[in-house]
Design an enzyme around this catalytic site. Sequence first.
Site, mmCIF file in Angstrom:
data_model
loop_
_atom_site.group_PDB
_atom_site.id
_atom_site.type_symbol
_atom_site.label_atom_id
_atom_site.label_comp_id
_atom_site.label_asym_id
_atom_site.label_seq_id
_atom_site.Cartn_x
_atom_site.Cartn_y
_atom_site.Cartn_z
ATOM 1 C CE LYS A 1 -0.552 -0.115 5.012
ATOM 2 N NZ LYS A 1 -1.310 0.511 6.043
ATOM 3 C CE1 TYR B 1 14.770 30.782 4.624
ATOM 4 C CE2 TYR B 1 14.786 28.454 4.067
ATOM 5 C CZ TYR B 1 14.571 29.775 3.709
ATOM 6 O OH TYR B 1 14.162 30.071 2.434
ATOM 7 C CG MET C 1 10.698 23.565 -1.208
ATOM 8 S SD MET C 1 9.755 24.773 -2.128
ATOM 9 C CE MET C 1 8.526 25.239 -0.924
HETATM 10 C C1 LIG Z 1 -3.740 -4.048 8.631
HETATM 11 C C2 LIG Z 1 -2.285 -3.980 8.328
HETATM 12 N N1 LIG Z 1 -1.619 -5.104 8.076
HETATM 13 C C3 LIG Z 1 -0.304 -5.098 7.797
HETATM 14 C C4 LIG Z 1 0.406 -3.919 7.757
HETATM 15 C C5 LIG Z 1 1.882 -3.941 7.475
HETATM 16 O O1 LIG Z 1 2.567 -3.516 8.620
HETATM 17 P P1 LIG Z 1 4.154 -3.455 8.670
HETATM 18 O O2 LIG Z 1 4.555 -2.507 7.626
HETATM 19 O O3 LIG Z 1 4.444 -2.965 10.042
HETATM 20 O O4 LIG Z 1 4.642 -4.835 8.403
HETATM 21 C C6 LIG Z 1 -0.250 -2.718 8.013
HETATM 22 C C7 LIG Z 1 0.496 -1.456 7.970
HETATM 23 O O5 LIG Z 1 0.129 -0.425 8.394
HETATM 24 C C8 LIG Z 1 -1.638 -2.746 8.309
HETATM 25 O O6 LIG Z 1 -2.318 -1.625 8.559
#
Ligand SMILES: Cc1ncc(COP(=O)(O)O)c(C=O)c1O
Length: 367
Positions: free
Chosen positions: A35, A264, A312
């Site tokens: 993701k 800065y 930036m």
């Molecule tokens: C529901 C769920 N499963 C698995 C993962 C993967 O977690 P990690 O990156 O800590 O292995 C996440 C990450 O946020 C998650 O929200």
Amino acid sequence: MSHRVVASIDRRALAHNLDIARRHAPQSKVLAVIKADAYGHGLLACAEALRAADILGVTDIEEAERLRAHGIHKDILVMQGLIDKSDVRRVAKEGFQLVIHRVEDLALLETELSRVHLSHKLTFWLKLDTGMGRLGITAAEVQRLHLALRRQKWTEEVILMTHLANAGMPQSPLNTTQVLNFARSCQALAEFTPQTSIAASAALLALDVQGDFVRPGIMLYGSSPFAWKDVERRREKFGLHNVMTLQARIISIQQHNTGDNIGYNSQFICPQPMRIGIVSIGYADGYPSHTPNGCPVLVGTQRTVTTGRVSMDMLAIDLTHCVDAQPGDMVTLWGEQLSIDEVAAHTGVISYQLSSGVSPRVPRTYR
Ligand SMILES: Cc1ncc(COP(=O)(O)O)c(C=O)c1O
């Protein structure tokens, strides 16, 4: 190609880290969490590099559809569930697997699926909140929802899942509480022998709670899910390989005198004469703006540190002892010899945020 700043991604390291995940959970199937654009590493390239995974986990339908459009026909789990009712048709069309984390999702599915012709049944991951306090249904609701979902003609399978809040702190008593809560709910449905999933990277590496599916994310990218100060649980202890190397070019070098201001807000004042390099990466590239003085970077193989506030598009580093450094040289912000976990500890953000925060304007190259 001469980049100002570049994130190079090692696909073999990704595949290697997936192997490590498998070795820690040999009885489980692996859902590779890609993701958030594979934590900033690039969704499509990582999906390909992780083709040995059993299933891929993405944030939303958009990411799932990008994978399908790219010809990836593997199982894909939409981890954030339904955002809008139109998502149901999109899930049905492509046969995505879907996290169900609200009781109301059932009615939405019933209504929307009655309007479409389904060529295949769907698999749902029923998410239980066992103590995380984020997404999921309660123990009181799980049996009813599970049965209601199972009864539908469009349901292939209902997998039970939960997510641990403190797996990154293996000694936390909440881990045991959550595992027990989850086990109780699974027990109540034992006659259906549901498949289960509980462990992300930290639980996979440090707790013995794998279930039928493990869901590693961060470890696939070569970062430890544990705190940097937990020296026994750094990435090399698990044999994880570095995946992303973030580099940027030195664009200017200047000699400064004692008392000179660097950048800065006078965050850094030279305590002695210093040779300061300006590196072409800043917070608009994803390098944290609040990074304190003294954050490590590599010039060649030599370690040195940041000096002053990150701008930036630029930051300053101390080149006093890097006598060979020249404008045009590349500086490594993190990579094989400088763990993203160490940089995360210095910048006060987690490695997840560092890699997923590398902005789209930074080109990704793959090897
Ligand atoms: C529901 C769920 N499963 C698995 C993962 C993967 O977690 P990690 O990156 O800590 O292995 C996440 C990450 O946020 C998650 O929200």
